[in-house]
Design a protein around this motif. Structure first.
Motif, short mmCIF file in Angstrom:
data_model
loop_
_atom_site.label_atom_id
_atom_site.label_comp_id
_atom_site.label_asym_id
_atom_site.label_seq_id
_atom_site.Cartn_x
_atom_site.Cartn_y
_atom_site.Cartn_z
N GLN A 196 0.81 -1.33 -0.01
CA GLN A 196 -0.24 0.13 0.29
C GLN A 196 0.91 1.23 0.15
OE1 GLN A 196 -2.76 0.33 3.61
NE2 GLN A 196 -3.68 2.10 2.64
N GLN A 255 1.73 4.64 0.90
CA GLN A 255 1.48 5.58 1.98
C GLN A 255 2.08 7.05 1.24
OE1 GLN A 255 3.59 4.39 5.60
NE2 GLN A 255 1.76 3.28 5.98
N SER A 288 6.38 9.82 -0.34
CA SER A 288 6.08 8.51 0.04
C SER A 288 7.42 7.61 0.25
CB SER A 288 5.46 7.88 -1.04
OG SER A 288 5.14 6.39 -0.86
N ASP A 326 -6.29 5.89 -6.19
CA ASP A 326 -6.37 4.60 -5.25
C ASP A 326 -5.51 4.74 -4.00
OD1 ASP A 326 -5.31 2.97 -8.32
OD2 ASP A 326 -7.43 2.72 -7.46
N PHE A 327 -4.86 5.78 -3.80
CA PHE A 327 -3.98 6.16 -2.60
C PHE A 327 -4.22 7.33 -2.11
CE2 PHE A 327 -2.95 1.70 -2.87
CZ PHE A 327 -2.43 1.47 -4.15
N TRP A 328 -4.51 7.71 -0.96
CA TRP A 328 -4.62 8.94 -0.51
C TRP A 328 -3.84 9.15 0.70
CZ3 TRP A 328 -7.98 12.50 -2.76
CH2 TRP A 328 -8.70 12.19 -3.96
#
Length: 124
Positions: A1, A3, A24, A112-114
């Motif tokens: 995932q 980050q 990230s 998809d990633f926040w």
């Protein structure tokens, strides 16, 4: 995932500047399209700017065009949003997001990633 961590928000007077960072520690952001979004109290989240994963194509919402600049520093695995000539209506929580898509988009469903967001307050 993936980050994502935003930083650089704060309180600034109208006409001032801030630079937001999106970093990230887990993944190479260059492989992702990165978007900056904001959400003011009582309003929907809106796309402010994005930069594509290839060619570095960029997009800006009309409300920030000419004042905000999005950029990447791949050596630091960071995406920036330079915000100049800030206005009270820019006050919001700013989020960065990552997605794997072609071209540029601020459609939330493509991300998809926040991150958790950083508060920007423009006030005298």
């Amino acid at each position: 995932q993936v980050q994502l961590v935003e930083s650089g928000g704060g309180l600034v007077q109208p006409g001032g500047s801030l630079r937001l960072s999106c970093a990230s520690s887990k993944f190479t952001l260059d492989y992702y399209g990165i978007g900056w979004f904001r959400q003011a109290p009582g309003k929907e989240r809106e796309g402010v700017s994005c930069i594509s994963s290839s060619f570095g194509s960029t997009y800006y919402a009309d409300s920030v065009k000419g004042r905000f600049t999005i950029s990447r520093d791949n050596t630091k695995n960071t995406v920036y949003l330079q915000m100049n000539n800030l206005k009270p209506e820019d006050t919001a929580v700013y989020y960065c997001a990552a997605g794997q898509f072609r071209g540029i988009t601020t459609s939330i469903s493509n991300y998809d990633f926040w991150g958790r967001g950083t508060q920007v307050t423009v006030s005298s």
